[in-house]
Design a protein around this motif. Structure first.
Motif, mmCIF file in Angstrom:
data_model
loop_
_atom_site.group_PDB
_atom_site.id
_atom_site.type_symbol
_atom_site.label_atom_id
_atom_site.label_comp_id
_atom_site.label_asym_id
_atom_site.label_seq_id
_atom_site.Cartn_x
_atom_site.Cartn_y
_atom_site.Cartn_z
ATOM 1 N N ALA A 49 0.838 -1.202 0.000
ATOM 2 C CA ALA A 49 0.000 0.000 0.000
ATOM 3 C C ALA A 49 0.875 1.255 0.000
ATOM 4 N N TYR A 50 1.930 1.253 0.795
ATOM 5 C CA TYR A 50 2.833 2.404 0.837
ATOM 6 C C TYR A 50 3.525 2.584 -0.513
ATOM 7 N N CYS A 51 4.062 1.503 -1.057
ATOM 8 C CA CYS A 51 4.762 1.579 -2.346
ATOM 9 C C CYS A 51 3.825 2.017 -3.464
ATOM 10 N N GLU A 52 2.590 1.576 -3.424
ATOM 11 C CA GLU A 52 1.621 2.001 -4.437
ATOM 12 C C GLU A 52 1.285 3.483 -4.282
ATOM 13 N N ALA A 53 1.180 3.961 -3.043
ATOM 14 C CA ALA A 53 0.933 5.387 -2.821
ATOM 15 C C ALA A 53 2.094 6.221 -3.366
ATOM 16 N N VAL A 54 3.315 5.748 -3.143
ATOM 17 C CA VAL A 54 4.492 6.426 -3.677
ATOM 18 C C VAL A 54 4.456 6.399 -5.203
ATOM 19 N N ALA A 55 4.148 5.240 -5.779
ATOM 20 C CA ALA A 55 4.129 5.095 -7.235
ATOM 21 C C ALA A 55 3.082 6.019 -7.867
ATOM 22 N N VAL A 56 1.924 6.112 -7.263
ATOM 23 C CA VAL A 56 0.874 7.007 -7.782
ATOM 24 C C VAL A 56 1.375 8.450 -7.765
ATOM 25 N N ARG A 57 1.991 8.850 -6.670
ATOM 26 C CA ARG A 57 2.501 10.227 -6.567
ATOM 27 C C ARG A 57 3.596 10.482 -7.602
ATOM 28 N N VAL A 58 4.519 9.522 -7.740
ATOM 29 C CA VAL A 58 5.603 9.669 -8.722
ATOM 30 C C VAL A 58 5.012 9.800 -10.120
ATOM 31 N N THR A 59 4.066 8.958 -10.452
ATOM 32 C CA THR A 59 3.438 9.001 -11.778
ATOM 33 C C THR A 59 2.826 10.370 -12.028
ATOM 34 N N ARG A 60 2.100 10.885 -11.063
ATOM 35 C CA ARG A 60 1.467 12.202 -11.234
ATOM 36 C C ARG A 60 2.503 13.297 -11.406
ATOM 37 N N LEU A 61 3.562 13.239 -10.618
ATOM 38 C CA LEU A 61 4.599 14.273 -10.714
ATOM 39 C C LEU A 61 5.374 14.184 -12.021
ATOM 40 N N VAL A 62 5.740 12.985 -12.415
ATOM 41 C CA VAL A 62 6.529 12.797 -13.633
ATOM 42 C C VAL A 62 5.711 13.138 -14.872
ATOM 43 N N ARG A 63 4.447 12.803 -14.847
ATOM 44 C CA ARG A 63 3.588 13.057 -16.009
ATOM 45 C C ARG A 63 2.934 14.427 -15.985
#
Length: 69
Positions: A49-63
């Motif tokens: 859950a933590y890693c997915e929350a990080v991944a979602v944030r990274v995706t939003r920031l990178v994109r």
């Protein structure tokens, strides 16, 4: 000691810091690296859950999407 999931502000701060660190280290490749980490088979539910929350944030920031503070 309380789990970080019990403190929403601390949790979001930790997610943001981890996402920023991944982007700093991997640049535009951070998106893929974050999702790769979130899909590792040996994670506990909390870790996933933590890693997915990080991944979602990274995706939003990178994109270029907006991310709530």
């Amino acid at each position: 000691m309380k789990p970080i999931f019990d403190e929403p502000e601390q949790y979001q701060s930790a997610v943001a810091k981890t996402a920023e660190a991944l982007i700093s280290k991997f640049g535009k490749l951070a998106d893929g690296k974050a999702w790769e980490a979130a899909r590792m088979p040996n994670l506990t539910r909390s870790e996933r859950a933590y890693c997915e929350a990080v991944a979602v944030r990274v995706t939003r920031l990178v994109r270029g999407g907006s991310v709530p503070a």
